[in-house]
Each structure stands twice: as structure tokens, then as C-alpha cells.
Scaffold this active site. Sequence first.
Site, PDB file in Angstrom:
ATOM      1  N   TYR A  31       0.851  -1.203   0.000  1.00  0.00           N
ATOM      2  CA  TYR A  31       0.000   0.000   0.000  1.00  0.00           C
ATOM      3  C   TYR A  31       0.885   1.251   0.000  1.00  0.00           C
ATOM      4  O   TYR A  31       0.616   2.232  -0.694  1.00  0.00           O
ATOM      5  CB  TYR A  31      -0.940  -0.028   1.214  1.00  0.00           C
ATOM      6  CG  TYR A  31      -1.550   1.321   1.527  1.00  0.00           C
ATOM      7  CD1 TYR A  31      -2.471   1.909   0.659  1.00  0.00           C
ATOM      8  CD2 TYR A  31      -1.176   2.027   2.674  1.00  0.00           C
ATOM      9  CE1 TYR A  31      -3.009   3.165   0.935  1.00  0.00           C
ATOM     10  CE2 TYR A  31      -1.711   3.267   2.965  1.00  0.00           C
ATOM     11  CZ  TYR A  31      -2.616   3.840   2.093  1.00  0.00           C
ATOM     12  OH  TYR A  31      -3.132   5.086   2.366  1.00  0.00           O
ATOM     13  N   SER A 113      -3.435  13.930   6.603  1.00  0.00           N
ATOM     14  CA  SER A 113      -4.442  13.508   5.623  1.00  0.00           C
ATOM     15  C   SER A 113      -5.831  13.448   6.259  1.00  0.00           C
ATOM     16  O   SER A 113      -5.971  13.065   7.431  1.00  0.00           O
ATOM     17  CB  SER A 113      -4.070  12.120   5.101  1.00  0.00           C
ATOM     18  OG  SER A 113      -5.157  11.542   4.422  1.00  0.00           O
ATOM     19  N   TYR A 136     -10.017  16.097   1.777  1.00  0.00           N
ATOM     20  CA  TYR A 136     -10.815  15.418   0.768  1.00  0.00           C
ATOM     21  C   TYR A 136     -12.262  15.717   1.138  1.00  0.00           C
ATOM     22  O   TYR A 136     -12.581  15.872   2.330  1.00  0.00           O
ATOM     23  CB  TYR A 136     -10.630  13.903   0.840  1.00  0.00           C
ATOM     24  CG  TYR A 136      -9.368  13.342   0.247  1.00  0.00           C
ATOM     25  CD1 TYR A 136      -8.939  13.696  -1.026  1.00  0.00           C
ATOM     26  CD2 TYR A 136      -8.627  12.390   0.957  1.00  0.00           C
ATOM     27  CE1 TYR A 136      -7.790  13.135  -1.573  1.00  0.00           C
ATOM     28  CE2 TYR A 136      -7.484  11.828   0.413  1.00  0.00           C
ATOM     29  CZ  TYR A 136      -7.072  12.202  -0.851  1.00  0.00           C
ATOM     30  OH  TYR A 136      -5.948  11.643  -1.381  1.00  0.00           O
ATOM     31  N   THR A 162      -6.512  18.620  -2.118  1.00  0.00           N
ATOM     32  CA  THR A 162      -5.953  17.701  -3.121  1.00  0.00           C
ATOM     33  C   THR A 162      -6.919  17.606  -4.298  1.00  0.00           C
ATOM     34  O   THR A 162      -8.099  17.274  -4.110  1.00  0.00           O
ATOM     35  CB  THR A 162      -5.721  16.312  -2.493  1.00  0.00           C
ATOM     36  OG1 THR A 162      -4.805  16.461  -1.400  1.00  0.00           O
ATOM     37  CG2 THR A 162      -5.136  15.335  -3.497  1.00  0.00           C
ATOM     38  N   ARG A 171      -4.663   0.612  -8.053  1.00  0.00           N
ATOM     39  CA  ARG A 171      -3.404   0.127  -7.472  1.00  0.00           C
ATOM     40  C   ARG A 171      -3.487  -1.392  -7.449  1.00  0.00           C
ATOM     41  O   ARG A 171      -4.119  -1.981  -6.558  1.00  0.00           O
ATOM     42  CB  ARG A 171      -3.202   0.726  -6.103  1.00  0.00           C
ATOM     43  CG  ARG A 171      -3.397   2.248  -6.230  1.00  0.00           C
ATOM     44  CD  ARG A 171      -2.936   3.083  -5.132  1.00  0.00           C
ATOM     45  NE  ARG A 171      -3.410   4.439  -5.368  1.00  0.00           N
ATOM     46  CZ  ARG A 171      -4.043   5.199  -4.469  1.00  0.00           C
ATOM     47  NH1 ARG A 171      -4.226   4.735  -3.262  1.00  0.00           N
ATOM     48  NH2 ARG A 171      -4.446   6.402  -4.780  1.00  0.00           N
ATOM     49  N   LYS A 259      -2.972  21.009  -3.978  1.00  0.00           N
ATOM     50  CA  LYS A 259      -2.023  19.898  -4.161  1.00  0.00           C
ATOM     51  C   LYS A 259      -2.469  19.051  -5.351  1.00  0.00           C
ATOM     52  O   LYS A 259      -3.592  18.534  -5.362  1.00  0.00           O
ATOM     53  CB  LYS A 259      -1.983  19.037  -2.896  1.00  0.00           C
ATOM     54  CG  LYS A 259      -1.086  17.814  -2.988  1.00  0.00           C
ATOM     55  CD  LYS A 259      -0.943  17.153  -1.629  1.00  0.00           C
ATOM     56  CE  LYS A 259      -0.063  15.931  -1.652  1.00  0.00           C
ATOM     57  NZ  LYS A 259      -0.715  14.738  -2.195  1.00  0.00           N
ATOM     58  N   HIS A 283       0.510  12.784  -6.936  1.00  0.00           N
ATOM     59  CA  HIS A 283       0.027  11.920  -5.864  1.00  0.00           C
ATOM     60  C   HIS A 283       0.955  10.720  -5.676  1.00  0.00           C
ATOM     61  O   HIS A 283       0.526   9.599  -5.402  1.00  0.00           O
ATOM     62  CB  HIS A 283      -1.393  11.449  -6.179  1.00  0.00           C
ATOM     63  CG  HIS A 283      -2.264  11.251  -4.967  1.00  0.00           C
ATOM     64  ND1 HIS A 283      -3.266  12.104  -4.617  1.00  0.00           N
ATOM     65  CD2 HIS A 283      -2.271  10.274  -4.020  1.00  0.00           C
ATOM     66  CE1 HIS A 283      -3.869  11.666  -3.521  1.00  0.00           C
ATOM     67  NE2 HIS A 283      -3.275  10.564  -3.134  1.00  0.00           N
ATOM     68  N   ARG A 286       0.190   7.537  -7.814  1.00  0.00           N
ATOM     69  CA  ARG A 286      -0.845   6.599  -7.367  1.00  0.00           C
ATOM     70  C   ARG A 286      -2.174   6.838  -8.059  1.00  0.00           C
ATOM     71  O   ARG A 286      -3.147   6.154  -7.782  1.00  0.00           O
ATOM     72  CB  ARG A 286      -1.037   6.751  -5.850  1.00  0.00           C
ATOM     73  CG  ARG A 286       0.226   6.482  -5.088  1.00  0.00           C
ATOM     74  CD  ARG A 286       0.160   7.033  -3.679  1.00  0.00           C
ATOM     75  NE  ARG A 286      -0.634   6.231  -2.784  1.00  0.00           N
ATOM     76  CZ  ARG A 286      -0.219   5.107  -2.209  1.00  0.00           C
ATOM     77  NH1 ARG A 286       0.980   4.650  -2.465  1.00  0.00           N
ATOM     78  NH2 ARG A 286      -1.003   4.443  -1.390  1.00  0.00           N
TER      79      ARG A 286
HETATM   80  C1  LIG Z   1       0.689   5.422   1.298  1.00  0.00           C
HETATM   81  C2  LIG Z   1       0.367   6.781   0.753  1.00  0.00           C
HETATM   82  C3  LIG Z   1      -0.819   7.404   1.119  1.00  0.00           C
HETATM   83  C4  LIG Z   1      -1.115   8.682   0.630  1.00  0.00           C
HETATM   84  N1  LIG Z   1      -2.251   9.322   1.062  1.00  0.00           N
HETATM   85  C5  LIG Z   1      -2.514  10.578   0.631  1.00  0.00           C
HETATM   86  C6  LIG Z   1      -3.636  11.284   1.122  1.00  0.00           C
HETATM   87  O1  LIG Z   1      -4.395  10.786   1.951  1.00  0.00           O
HETATM   88  N2  LIG Z   1      -3.856  12.533   0.642  1.00  0.00           N
HETATM   89  C7  LIG Z   1      -3.026  13.129  -0.275  1.00  0.00           C
HETATM   90  O2  LIG Z   1      -3.261  14.272  -0.685  1.00  0.00           O
HETATM   91  N3  LIG Z   1      -1.934  12.477  -0.729  1.00  0.00           N
HETATM   92  C8  LIG Z   1      -1.657  11.238  -0.304  1.00  0.00           C
HETATM   93  N4  LIG Z   1      -0.540  10.598  -0.745  1.00  0.00           N
HETATM   94  C9  LIG Z   1       0.381  11.278  -1.668  1.00  0.00           C
HETATM   95  C10 LIG Z   1       1.470  12.026  -0.890  1.00  0.00           C
HETATM   96  O3  LIG Z   1       0.920  13.107  -0.176  1.00  0.00           O
HETATM   97  C11 LIG Z   1       2.556  12.570  -1.826  1.00  0.00           C
HETATM   98  O4  LIG Z   1       1.953  13.320  -2.854  1.00  0.00           O
HETATM   99  C12 LIG Z   1       3.413  11.448  -2.433  1.00  0.00           C
HETATM  100  O5  LIG Z   1       3.650  10.428  -1.504  1.00  0.00           O
HETATM  101  C13 LIG Z   1       4.750  12.021  -2.917  1.00  0.00           C
HETATM  102  O6  LIG Z   1       5.494  11.035  -3.580  1.00  0.00           O
HETATM  103  P1  LIG Z   1       6.645  10.164  -2.861  1.00  0.00           P
HETATM  104  O7  LIG Z   1       5.925   9.159  -2.033  1.00  0.00           O
HETATM  105  O8  LIG Z   1       7.374   9.557  -4.007  1.00  0.00           O
HETATM  106  O9  LIG Z   1       7.475  11.095  -2.018  1.00  0.00           O
HETATM  107  C14 LIG Z   1      -0.220   9.326  -0.265  1.00  0.00           C
HETATM  108  C15 LIG Z   1       0.976   8.691  -0.614  1.00  0.00           C
HETATM  109  C16 LIG Z   1       1.270   7.434  -0.107  1.00  0.00           C
HETATM  110  C17 LIG Z   1       2.593   6.807  -0.478  1.00  0.00           C
END
Ligand SMILES: Cc1cc2nc3c(=O)[nH]c(=O)nc-3n(C[C@H](O)[C@H](O)[C@H](O)COP(=O)(O)O)c2cc1C
Length: 396
Positions: A31, A113, A136, A162, A171, A259, A283, A286
Site C-alpha cells: 500500500y 491527511s 478530501y 488535493t 493500485r 495539491k 500523488h 498513485r
Molecule cells: C501510502 C500513501 C498514502 C497517501 N495518502 C494521501 C492522502 O491521503 N492525501 C493526499 O493528498 N496524498 C496522499 N498521498 C500522496 C502524498 O501526499 C505525496 O503526494 C506522495 O507520496 C509524494 O510522492 P513520494 O511518495 O514519491 O514522495 C499518499 C501517498 C502514499 C505513499
Amino acid sequence: MSRTIAPPRVLNIDDLRREAKRRLPRVVFDYIDGGAERERTLGENRRAFEDVLFRPRSAVATRHCDLSTEVLGTRLELPFMLAPVGSSRLFYQRGEEAAARAAGKAGTGYILSTLSGCRLEDVKAATTGPAWYQLYLVGGRDVALSAIARARAAGYRALVVTIDTPVAGLRERDLRNGIKELLSFNPLQMWPYVWQMLSRPGWLASYLGDGGLMNFPNIVLADGPMAYADVGAALEQSMVSWDDFPWIREAWQGPIVVKGAHTADDARRAVDAGASAVVVSNHGARQLDGVSPTIRVLPEVVAAVGGEVEVLLDGGIRCGGDVVKAICLGARAVLIGRAYAYGLGAAGEAGVTRAIDILRTDVVRTMKLLGCGSIGALDRSFVDPPAHWLSRCETL
Ligand SMILES: Cc1cc2nc3c(=O)[nH]c(=O)nc-3n(C[C@H](O)[C@H](O)[C@H](O)COP(=O)(O)O)c2cc1C
């Protein structure tokens, strides 16, 4: 420091990733680690940093490096903050509080988050550093309004909206690992996947000790906090559009950070919508697979906003050199996601602290090698990005 994350065993973020993989069940590790669809953008987010080459100034004696910067009027001791990472409480007991505490001790900020497993008030109380709340619209406008009011009362300084999640990305690793079945809480459906937990007794003990899972205490629906299993469906019904910004602005009043801007056009729209900062982000790869790596579109976004708002970047940052490159290309600061999430999964607060220390030491060394004594003095002259990355900037 626990033996598992001490040097020389853990010297870089990839080492922390390895330790997270050892401690976490596969479904939790993947995850964190995984990306959308074929994971092309996931790889590119990291690889594209290699296309940016350094241009050092040699024979410059830089005894001290000033890593501080100012983001939205707040001084940070480091040029990176912790990005919002949903469900961090799955990685370690009271995970969001642990990560926020580590950020505060290091003198930097933490972004919580909406999909947090800990109450936003508790996370704010855990940190001495600045905290921002990521929004969100899960549950609809009234649910969001109540979270916004709570975040303001708790002392969050900025609201991060976001914009890249109109639907949850595909995913594939999560599906193969049985995330849907595990969240069904139906023993028959769960059974084929439960071995992942049983094979990680350390994690399982900490998870059960933390109360077992869990809901989202900051998404309070008519019948109470939203349950874990509802996330995918809820995200699909909760997309943000530019039309939402007027009511969000009215409810929040403080600085708004958009974002997920990924093009010059969206960055301009964010400015027009009243944002004080934009985060160039996909993101963490993802969501839409096949979009450009973030470092590549950073110059375009910086040119488009023309200094009217601050520009931050995230995606693929795994070493201090990446942080420095993004700042040279115009980012005010960067957000790190997986880099600290691996640390949290490996060893809780100590692991996040280790991730921050690794990046801090890297940034200092890189700056000394570049012959630059402060974050504020970094600029485009220290790097050589591919010429075609800059072609769009000329037309803006
Ligand atoms: C496990 C996971 C959960 C995430 N959950 C959120 C989230 O709840 N809200 C959000 O805006 N971004 C979320 N993100 C994105 C991160 O805020 C960020 O944009 C991203 O991790 C940056 O890339 P990096 O992991 O390569 O540093 C998530 C990323 C990961 C890895």
C-alpha cells in the site's frame, strides 16, 4: 536508536524501505510502496531526477549550511515537510501522531491527511512544528465543513486541497494482496490473505495493541466516524472541482494550498481560485499512470505562476540531492511521502527521525559540494536540466 535502523545497516532511504518490508505485512508494505496501473510514473518520478545534472562551484569554503526556509510565512528549519499519507496508523501504532512528533522535533511541518487514523486534535497536540490539514470531500460538504472547523480550532495553519483524486487510482498490488477481502471483515473472504499478518508478529502485536482497525475519526458521518471499508466508494463520490473553492475559502479563511497541479494551466487556475501555494504533485504516481514526472513539469509551473504564489513539489524524493535539485528549479520547499512512510513502517517515530536525518545530512553534503551556503541562495545556475523541459516555459 534501534538496531534495525542504525547505521551502517540503514544508510539511505532504500535501506529504510527494506526494513519496512521486513516488519510490515505485504498488504501494508505494498500500500505504501505501490503506484497506479503499470507503475510507469512511479519509476519515472524517481528516475527523472537523474536527468538534472549539477553544476558545482568548486573551491568555495562552505563551513556552515543554512537549511532554513520560509513557507507561507512560517520558518522551517529544513527545506522539506512531511506529505499527507493516509492510514499511517496502519504502519505503526498512532502513526500520524508519531510522524508529526518527529517532524516537529526536526523543526519542520507535517500535513495530516483527511484519511488519518488519529484524531486531528491529537495529531496537532503531538507536534511542536507547524501542521497543515489536507482536505478530501469524503462524506460531502457538511462533513468537510465540520472537519475544517475542527482543524481551524485545533490550530492547523493551512488547508491543503488535493485536486487529483476524482476517483481512486487503480493500485493493482492492493487488489492482488486482497485488500478488499481483508476489509470485508468476513472471515471466509479474509482467510486466504490472513497469513500476511500472521507472518509479521511484531507488527500484528503493535496493531492489536493500538486497538485493531479502525476508522477515520475526522470523517464524521451521521452514524459516526467513517469505517475503513468505505474509502474507495466514498472517494468516488467526493471529487473536488474548481467550483468548490469559493465555499472552502469562505469556511477556512487561512491560506489554501492546492495539491496536485501538474500543468501550467492548472497552476494558473489554482492562483485564480485563491491559492497561496501550489504543490506540483502526481500523488506519488498513485493516480493517473503515464503523467510526467513532477520534477519535469516543475519549471513550467514555476514560470506559469510567475512568483504570485509559492510552489512546492513532491514525488520521487529519496535523497537530499533530489531536494536540492527541486529547489534549484524553483520549488520553495518539497514534500516527502514514501521516504518517511518507510521509516514509520520500519520503526515508528524513530524511523521517521532517521529518514529526516538521512535527508538532512544529504542536503548539507550536497550543498557543500555545490559550494552553496544557504537554501535561499540555490538557483537555476547550480543545475543543468534537459533543454526540452524548458521549452514550454518560453511560451508562457
Ligand atoms: C501510502 C500513501 C498514502 C497517501 N495518502 C494521501 C492522502 O491521503 N492525501 C493526499 O493528498 N496524498 C496522499 N498521498 C500522496 C502524498 O501526499 C505525496 O503526494 C506522495 O507520496 C509524494 O510522492 P513520494 O511518495 O514519491 O514522495 C499518499 C501517498 C502514499 C505513499
